[in-house]
Scaffold this motif. Structure first.
Motif, PDB file in Angstrom:
ATOM      1  N   MET A   2       4.282  -0.048   1.200  1.00  0.00           N
ATOM      2  CA  MET A   2       4.230   1.464   1.024  1.00  0.00           C
ATOM      3  C   MET A   2       4.440   1.890  -0.380  1.00  0.00           C
ATOM      4  O   MET A   2       3.536   2.109  -0.901  1.00  0.00           O
ATOM      5  CB  MET A   2       4.902   2.082   2.311  1.00  0.00           C
ATOM      6  N   LEU A  35      -0.887   1.816  -7.293  1.00  0.00           N
ATOM      7  CA  LEU A  35      -2.307   2.529  -7.498  1.00  0.00           C
ATOM      8  C   LEU A  35      -1.808   3.777  -8.443  1.00  0.00           C
ATOM      9  O   LEU A  35      -2.765   4.196  -9.359  1.00  0.00           O
ATOM     10  CB  LEU A  35      -2.555   3.347  -6.147  1.00  0.00           C
ATOM     11  N   LEU A  36      -0.673   4.222  -8.474  1.00  0.00           N
ATOM     12  CA  LEU A  36      -0.604   5.326  -9.454  1.00  0.00           C
ATOM     13  C   LEU A  36      -0.452   4.756 -10.862  1.00  0.00           C
ATOM     14  O   LEU A  36      -0.807   5.419 -11.762  1.00  0.00           O
ATOM     15  CB  LEU A  36       1.002   5.946  -8.901  1.00  0.00           C
ATOM     16  N   ALA A  83       5.488   0.091  -2.637  1.00  0.00           N
ATOM     17  CA  ALA A  83       5.090  -0.769  -3.567  1.00  0.00           C
ATOM     18  C   ALA A  83       3.357  -0.814  -4.042  1.00  0.00           C
ATOM     19  O   ALA A  83       3.078  -0.895  -5.269  1.00  0.00           O
ATOM     20  CB  ALA A  83       5.202  -2.384  -3.281  1.00  0.00           C
ATOM     21  N   SER A  84       2.727  -0.625  -2.761  1.00  0.00           N
ATOM     22  CA  SER A  84       1.155  -0.203  -3.098  1.00  0.00           C
ATOM     23  C   SER A  84       1.071   1.147  -3.898  1.00  0.00           C
ATOM     24  O   SER A  84       0.279   1.320  -4.634  1.00  0.00           O
ATOM     25  CB  SER A  84       0.454  -0.088  -1.675  1.00  0.00           C
ATOM     26  N   MET A 126       3.150  -6.472   2.474  1.00  0.00           N
ATOM     27  CA  MET A 126       2.285  -5.225   3.012  1.00  0.00           C
ATOM     28  C   MET A 126       1.145  -5.344   3.228  1.00  0.00           C
ATOM     29  O   MET A 126       0.333  -6.485   2.573  1.00  0.00           O
ATOM     30  CB  MET A 126       2.508  -4.076   1.949  1.00  0.00           C
ATOM     31  N   GLY A 127       0.276  -4.727   4.321  1.00  0.00           N
ATOM     32  CA  GLY A 127      -0.996  -5.245   4.391  1.00  0.00           C
ATOM     33  C   GLY A 127      -2.054  -4.548   3.852  1.00  0.00           C
ATOM     34  O   GLY A 127      -1.724  -3.644   2.993  1.00  0.00           O
ATOM     35  N   ILE A 128      -3.211  -5.099   3.565  1.00  0.00           N
ATOM     36  CA  ILE A 128      -4.448  -4.445   3.203  1.00  0.00           C
ATOM     37  C   ILE A 128      -4.492  -3.274   3.618  1.00  0.00           C
ATOM     38  O   ILE A 128      -5.006  -2.400   2.911  1.00  0.00           O
ATOM     39  CB  ILE A 128      -5.681  -5.244   3.603  1.00  0.00           C
ATOM     40  N   LEU A 185      -6.413  -4.071  -4.502  1.00  0.00           N
ATOM     41  CA  LEU A 185      -5.789  -4.919  -3.364  1.00  0.00           C
ATOM     42  C   LEU A 185      -5.777  -6.205  -3.363  1.00  0.00           C
ATOM     43  O   LEU A 185      -4.842  -6.783  -3.074  1.00  0.00           O
ATOM     44  CB  LEU A 185      -6.640  -4.726  -2.043  1.00  0.00           C
ATOM     45  N   ALA A 238      -0.425 -10.467  -5.415  1.00  0.00           N
ATOM     46  CA  ALA A 238      -1.439  -9.700  -5.349  1.00  0.00           C
ATOM     47  C   ALA A 238      -0.902  -8.588  -4.254  1.00  0.00           C
ATOM     48  O   ALA A 238       0.081  -8.562  -3.438  1.00  0.00           O
ATOM     49  CB  ALA A 238      -2.792  -9.895  -4.729  1.00  0.00           C
ATOM     50  N   VAL A 239      -1.293  -7.253  -4.392  1.00  0.00           N
ATOM     51  CA  VAL A 239      -0.945  -6.242  -3.450  1.00  0.00           C
ATOM     52  C   VAL A 239      -1.102  -6.546  -1.972  1.00  0.00           C
ATOM     53  O   VAL A 239      -0.221  -6.579  -1.239  1.00  0.00           O
ATOM     54  CB  VAL A 239      -1.476  -4.875  -3.854  1.00  0.00           C
ATOM     55  N   GLY A 240      -2.434  -6.768  -1.654  1.00  0.00           N
ATOM     56  CA  GLY A 240      -2.612  -7.281  -0.271  1.00  0.00           C
ATOM     57  C   GLY A 240      -2.941  -8.774  -0.349  1.00  0.00           C
ATOM     58  O   GLY A 240      -3.632  -9.400  -0.990  1.00  0.00           O
ATOM     59  N   GLU A 241      -2.132  -9.203   0.691  1.00  0.00           N
ATOM     60  CA  GLU A 241      -2.013 -10.555   0.918  1.00  0.00           C
ATOM     61  C   GLU A 241      -3.030 -11.120   1.524  1.00  0.00           C
ATOM     62  O   GLU A 241      -3.077 -11.380   2.651  1.00  0.00           O
ATOM     63  CB  GLU A 241      -0.652 -11.278   1.395  1.00  0.00           C
ATOM     64  N   GLN A 247      -2.724  -0.978   5.218  1.00  0.00           N
ATOM     65  CA  GLN A 247      -1.698  -0.021   4.659  1.00  0.00           C
ATOM     66  C   GLN A 247      -2.058   0.508   3.388  1.00  0.00           C
ATOM     67  O   GLN A 247      -1.934   1.793   3.081  1.00  0.00           O
ATOM     68  CB  GLN A 247      -0.297  -0.428   4.778  1.00  0.00           C
ATOM     69  N   THR A 248      -2.238  -0.527   2.309  1.00  0.00           N
ATOM     70  CA  THR A 248      -2.379  -0.078   1.100  1.00  0.00           C
ATOM     71  C   THR A 248      -3.888   0.646   0.830  1.00  0.00           C
ATOM     72  O   THR A 248      -3.825   1.737   0.210  1.00  0.00           O
ATOM     73  CB  THR A 248      -2.755  -1.381   0.178  1.00  0.00           C
TER      74      THR A 248
END
Lengths: 314, 117
Positions: A1, A8-9, A3-4, B1-3, A94, A103-106, B5-6
């Motif tokens: 949360m 993004l910011l 971290a993403s 963290m999931g896709i 992502l 990467a942000v989304g694994e 959620q992001t």
């Protein structure tokens, strides 16, 4: 949360500073100073609280402006499309590798396909925002931008296909690790140049200023958009520029955004914008369909045979 | 963290800015009358409708885009599994596919469907 949100910011902040970099580089190319008043050598220009400092502001100012909804427009599409465009531009991050194996989304497997899909969904933002304004200039501008973007996104996907052929993977993290010994840019040298060209033309690029041809189309598909909807298009455009520059580094040099090397291509894009004259629209289209595409198709035919003959399939 | 959620975080980030801009903006949406709300057309009032005919070429480009995009989608899995097959047959398949697409494109180019001028 958290971290993403940080990523993004950071992306939005980086976009704001890219707009400043563009104005500075353009200024340097045209032998003038560029913005240098707000903050130290103009560093605060993008965030300027204009009420206090009484200068022209870039970012915050557009939030303070009034949004006009034209009478005959299709309201929902008119307000939804800038949102959609900016959202898609952020979604690229992502799957974009931030460092080796990070990467942000694994997402295991298909990072490159996600990027292609997102960049081609972005075309809907252009065509619907131009159509929904129900005015002549946005409509013509949307037609032109769409034709340009779909042409060069075919080119971009074909260039990515050559990299996929060479490395045998569509996972962006694996693309980086596969290039740790030697970068693929030496093997695919013609593709490097073509990627630079189509990257500039595939983003809603200000580079040749064709989508917003000021002399004949006022401001292209976003003529009727003002205030924050306009800012959304603006931010999305620069966000796409940063994304595609990072992708350039990932695909051909095996370096991610952490190395900061995407700034080189970003600078190159701005430099080209400052130095080249505008192409006519039909020249641009024929440059793709009759010069670039036959070359790319020939290369795609040649490459697997080459890799198989010399037994260097990865 | 999931896709997911992001992507929700990204959605909220933009939505907050979007809504905030309507709250903060100093002028109201209704002032200004017809002059402000009518479509922009070089300082004149609007002539005719904007839902007009357009050049067929844009449509042709769209169709070509669909064909080439499908071709790329078909070639991508072939490119990924090619090393594991490692047979001569798969190159013939790939090249045959590309040749068929190229012949269709050449036909369209030679009859002048892409001629803009």
């Amino acid at each position: 949360m958290i971290a993403s949100l940080i990523v993004l910011l950071g992306m939005v902040l980086s976009v704001a500073l890219t707009t400043l970099a563009e104005r500075k580089v353009m200024g340097a190319c045209q032998r003038r100073i560029g913005p240098n008043k707000v903050g130290y050598v103009g560093l605060l220009q993008p965030f300027n609280a204009s009420l206090l400092l009484n200068y022209v502001a870039d970012g915050i100012k557009l939030i303070l402006k009034e949004s006009v909804l034209p009478l005959e427009s299709s309201n929902l599409l008119f307000f939804a499309m800038p949102f959609f465009t900016f959202y898609l531009a952020l979604l690229n991050w992502l799957v974009m590798p931030l460092d080796f194996g990070v990467a942000v989304g694994e997402l295991v497997g298909g990072g490159l396909l996600v990027i292609v899909a997102i960049s081609e969904l972005g075309i809907y933002g252009v065509i619907f925002s131009g159509w929904s304004a129900n005015s002549k200039y946005p409509f013509l501008g949307a037609l032109r931008s769409t034709a340009q973007m779909i042409s060069y996104s075919v080119g971009l996907s074909l260039i990515m296909l050559t990299v996929i052929f060479t490395l045998g993977t569509i996972d962006l993290l694996e693309v980086i690790t596969a290039q740790r010994s030697v970068a693929v840019c030496f093997a695919l040298f013609p593709m490097v140049g073509l990627f630079m060209i189509s990257a500039k033309l595939n983003t809603i690029s200000l580079t040749y200023l064709l989508p917003e041809a000021e002399s004949e189309l006022v401001s292209g598909f976003m003529t009727e958009h003002g205030a924050f909807p306009f800012a959304c298009f603006f931010l999305a455009e620069y966000c796409n520029m940063i994304t595609i520059s990072t992708l350039f580094g990932v695909l051909f040099f095996g370096i991610s955004v952490a190395s900061g090397a995407h700034i080189a291509l970003l600078f190159f894009m701005i430099w080209l914008r400052a130095s080249l004259a505008r192409l006519r629209f039909d020249q641009l289209m024929s440059a793709f369909w009759s010069h670039m595409l036959p070359f790319l198709m020939g290369y795609i035919m040649f490459l697997p045979a080459f890799l198989y003959t010399f037994d260097i399939l990865s | 963290m999931g896709i997911i959620q992001t992507s929700i975080v990204a959605l909220l980030l933009i939505a907050v800015l979007y809504v905030a801009s309507f709250w903060i903006s100093t002028a109201s949406l209704s002032t200004g009358g017809m002059e402000k709300l009518s479509a922009y057309e070089c300082g004149f009032s609007q002539m005719g409708t904007s839902r007009m005919k357009f050049e067929i070429l844009f449509y042709v480009v769209g169709i070509l885009y669909l064909i080439f995009d499908l071709e790329i989608i078909f070639l991508t899995p072939l490119a990924v599994i090619m090393p594991s097959f490692d047979s001569f047959l798969i190159f013939l398949i790939v090249n045959l596919f590309i040749v068929i697409i190229t012949i269709g494109f050449l036909y369209e180019y030679l009859i002048g469907a892409l001629d803009l001028t």
